[in-house]
Write an enzyme that holds these catalytic residues in place. Sequence first.
Site, short mmCIF file in Angstrom:
data_model
loop_
_atom_site.label_atom_id
_atom_site.label_comp_id
_atom_site.label_asym_id
_atom_site.label_seq_id
_atom_site.Cartn_x
_atom_site.Cartn_y
_atom_site.Cartn_z
N THR A 144 0.87 -1.19 0.00
CA THR A 144 0.00 0.00 0.00
C THR A 144 0.89 1.23 0.00
O THR A 144 1.34 1.66 -1.05
CB THR A 144 -0.98 -0.03 1.19
OG1 THR A 144 -0.26 -0.27 2.41
CG2 THR A 144 -2.02 -1.12 1.01
N THR A 181 -1.23 -2.48 10.05
CA THR A 181 -1.63 -2.78 8.67
C THR A 181 -0.48 -3.56 8.09
O THR A 181 0.41 -3.04 7.47
CB THR A 181 -1.88 -1.54 7.83
OG1 THR A 181 -2.87 -0.81 8.48
CG2 THR A 181 -2.45 -1.88 6.48
N ASN A 389 -0.60 10.46 5.93
CA ASN A 389 -1.82 10.03 6.61
C ASN A 389 -2.93 11.08 6.63
O ASN A 389 -4.08 10.76 6.93
CB ASN A 389 -1.49 9.56 8.01
CG ASN A 389 -0.86 8.18 8.01
OD1 ASN A 389 -1.54 7.19 7.84
ND2 ASN A 389 0.46 8.15 8.12
#
Length: 394
Positions: A144, A181, A389
């Site tokens: 990701t 994650t 983020n």
Amino acid sequence: MAITNEFIWPKGYYTDGVQAGLRDRNDMGWLVSKVPAAAAGTYTTSQFIAAPTKLCKQLIAEHHHLQAIVMNSVIANSCTGAKGWENALAEQQQVADKLEIDPELVGVASTGLIGAQLPMTKIHAGIDQLQLKQDIGVTTAVMTTDTHAKIASTQLMIDGKTVTITGFAKGSGMIHPKMATMLGFVFTDANISGLQLQGLLSQTVDETFNQITVDGDTSTNDMVTVMANGLADNHLLTSNHPDYPAFAQALSGVLAKLAQGIAADGEGATKLVEVNVHHAATHAEGQHAAKAIVGSNLVKAAIFGEDPNWGRIISALGQTNVKIDVDHVAIILNGFKLVEDSLELPFDEAAVKAAMGDHKITIDVDLNAGDAQGQAWGCDLTYNYVKINASYRS
């Protein structure tokens, strides 16, 4: 034994990565064994466990066998209700049909945005594209915000047979395992039972993946799996096997290499931070103290700013409940002793700042409270972490 960044396929495994249209590069992949393999797994401790993670957890707990895992990035299939569960089962069934195996031998893994449903037309088309070949593209298909794939391999001799252990992982942000994650896939041709493998994995994950932190957040999809198909043809590995310690050490080395790779590739990170705690009262306290230091935002910011502010390390330690001889703590930063007996030593600040420009920062802390050790890994906190983020969804 050497742990390398080379992707070495153990006997009897296939990997592939394809672009299914979830994004403009590889976004789906699979890992397939020629035969059913013993399997073990560890999973997120979040109360919101994603559908694919829940499915793998159930499969492995019931049978400790897998033959294939299909995986995707971009969409996590988490917090997606009954529809998300149906979609995970649909992936499982399609792979099983394609490989002509029992659906209970097929695991599913997803990572990406929480709350969105999988675009199943694209997912089905992606599975149709997957082939039984040895393609390293699977390592990028699960990325990701990672800047690169994390890969580790090693080989050792067991009963005169060459045994290979290889793993790849993704993870960059939302990393504070109790699992994060983060997805890790390790596979080997060693002959070992699923239950034996599960015990070994659970213990080893506590010493590796669960000792990294990037930002203190965990996710809903975290999972590490290990498959062992036995095609190296060694005698069954049990705790009494003479080569079992060597296998355990090799597996630990692969997991540690992947975990450190994730820590070093934290979102926006410029430095890998390793904290070694010495003379703790117990191993558990040493582990806790090390992770508290590496996870402190103030310590992480100081590392980014190349500021030898050891008071931030002391502050992070002081917030824990571990046993500390508060009058006799020592701190060493990249080889420079800054503190002895809890007092600052004279040091060349310019030299220490220069040493803090290295990619890897090592902090050694002596608690003077016992004979145990602890170790953890993390990264610095940079402006880019916030930038990444602040706009992750868009």
